[in-house]
Design an enzyme around this catalytic site. Sequence first.
Site, PDB file in Angstrom:
ATOM      1  N   HIS A  15       0.866  -1.189   0.000  1.00  0.00           N
ATOM      2  CA  HIS A  15       0.000   0.000   0.000  1.00  0.00           C
ATOM      3  C   HIS A  15       0.893   1.226   0.000  1.00  0.00           C
ATOM      4  O   HIS A  15       1.742   1.367   0.889  1.00  0.00           O
ATOM      5  CB  HIS A  15      -0.866   0.032   1.266  1.00  0.00           C
ATOM      6  N   LYS A  99      -8.412  -7.143  -7.004  1.00  0.00           N
ATOM      7  CA  LYS A  99      -8.387  -7.412  -5.574  1.00  0.00           C
ATOM      8  C   LYS A  99      -9.776  -7.660  -5.013  1.00  0.00           C
ATOM      9  O   LYS A  99     -10.684  -6.849  -5.204  1.00  0.00           O
ATOM     10  CB  LYS A  99      -7.748  -6.195  -4.871  1.00  0.00           C
ATOM     11  N   HIS A 136      -7.993 -10.884  -0.097  1.00  0.00           N
ATOM     12  CA  HIS A 136      -7.849 -10.688   1.351  1.00  0.00           C
ATOM     13  C   HIS A 136      -8.685 -11.794   1.983  1.00  0.00           C
ATOM     14  O   HIS A 136      -9.913 -11.731   1.985  1.00  0.00           O
ATOM     15  CB  HIS A 136      -8.334  -9.292   1.783  1.00  0.00           C
ATOM     16  N   ASP A 247       2.994  -6.160   2.423  1.00  0.00           N
ATOM     17  CA  ASP A 247       1.802  -5.554   3.029  1.00  0.00           C
ATOM     18  C   ASP A 247       2.175  -4.347   3.890  1.00  0.00           C
ATOM     19  O   ASP A 247       1.531  -4.086   4.914  1.00  0.00           O
ATOM     20  CB  ASP A 247       0.992  -6.570   3.845  1.00  0.00           C
TER      21      ASP A 247
HETATM   22  C1  NCD Z   1      -4.149  -2.637   5.044  1.00  0.00           C
HETATM   23  C2  NCD Z   1      -4.271  -1.118   4.869  1.00  0.00           C
HETATM   24  O1  NCD Z   1      -4.025  -0.391   5.825  1.00  0.00           O
HETATM   25  O2  NCD Z   1      -4.599  -0.677   3.750  1.00  0.00           O
HETATM   26  N1  NCD Z   1      -4.057  -2.927   6.443  1.00  0.00           N
HETATM   27  C3  NCD Z   1      -3.493  -4.018   7.002  1.00  0.00           C
HETATM   28  O3  NCD Z   1      -3.570  -4.183   8.212  1.00  0.00           O
HETATM   29  N2  NCD Z   1      -2.852  -4.899   6.278  1.00  0.00           N
HETATM   30  C4  NCD Z   1      -5.276  -3.335   4.387  1.00  0.00           C
HETATM   31  C5  NCD Z   1      -5.024  -4.800   4.209  1.00  0.00           C
HETATM   32  O4  NCD Z   1      -4.181  -5.221   3.409  1.00  0.00           O
HETATM   33  O5  NCD Z   1      -5.682  -5.587   4.908  1.00  0.00           O
HETATM   34 ZN    ZN Z   2      -2.562  -5.193   2.364  1.00  0.00          ZN
END
Ligand code: NCD
Ligand code: ZN
Length: 346
Positions: A15, A99, A136, A247
């Site tokens: 992200h 996704k 997910h 992640d």
């Molecule tokens: C992710 C996010 O903050 O966008 N958060 C996380 O805890 N991994 C979303 C996700 O990938 O579940």
């Molecule tokens: Zn993620």
Amino acid sequence: MEKITLTKPDDLHVHVRDGDYLRAVVPELARRFARAIIMPNLTPPVTTVSQALAYRERIFAALAPGQQFQPLLTLYLTDNTPAEELRKAAASGVIHGVKLYPAGATTNSDAGVTDIGKVYPLLEVLAETRLPLLIHGEVTDREIDIFDREQVFIDRILAPLTERLPELRIVLEHITSEAAATFIGEQHGDIAATITAHHLLFNRNDMLAGGIRPHMYCLPILKLERDRQALLQAATSGNPRFFLGTDSAPHGRTRKECACGCAGIYTGHNALELYAEAFAAQNALPRLEAFASHYGADFYGLPRNRERVTLLREEWQMPEQIAFGADQLIPLRAGGRMAWRLADNG
Ligand code: NCD
Ligand code: ZN
């Protein structure tokens, strides 16, 4: 081993957010990774090819001068995604996955899929076009314990899906449990899983024992030591179904340190070094390159990168905090010692 040189890796799940935040995280991502699968859970989510193309330009604009980096975009699947948009994505050459967030499962997932039954016709289009579905993998039912949500997802949703659409290419994202590692390890079709550095290094005690550590809270949540051991085993096994996806999920400190903090661990400034630490502890450093740089590219049908990066066994101290727009990011291992350092040419 004092030094390890490997093909420049790809981060197959990250992200990077948007706007001013991009500049805080994209240059460090590009130092470590040649390419990355960029998650589409912005507000509003990236649901169309044209939104993804515009987002890609904003990511390019956030690179440091002279950096080479290829963002691999994804679309956010909703109950109402038109099949035509998926065909357009498959033909675009810049969209590398779609996704699936079960609605309400995690950060910015409100627009996600409310019932997998509703999107089966869309999944058939993905199977036909060979565009991977990135999942997910957690159920969201209130009565299912948060530590069981991944396993229940596999039993109720994923296993039936693989039987019904065996030609669908699937990545089960950021697996966290022994159940997930076992399930993926036993599959035969085009199905793989990403594993984060934090799930290889920490368990739920690290987050909860002796005080609650909001910067170690993410989804799927850290689990038991035996789950961590199973993930380490999978990541270092040489099975190409398991590959790197950090992640890294940046959230400003004020959104993490509050009465209802967001899920997401930030590893953008040290992810590769943390993976090296996890592999070194298993005496598996020679397996790091395939996990980080080969298997993911192979699964996504991309050529392996030609650039190389070097990691030195050299201590350094993680910053306590990193500027993030008007807020700050608290990285994993903030203020702590790192055992591996990325060489400057990397
Ligand atoms: C992710 C996010 O903050 O966008 N958060 C996380 O805890 N991994 C979303 C996700 O990938 O579940
Ligand atoms: Zn993620």
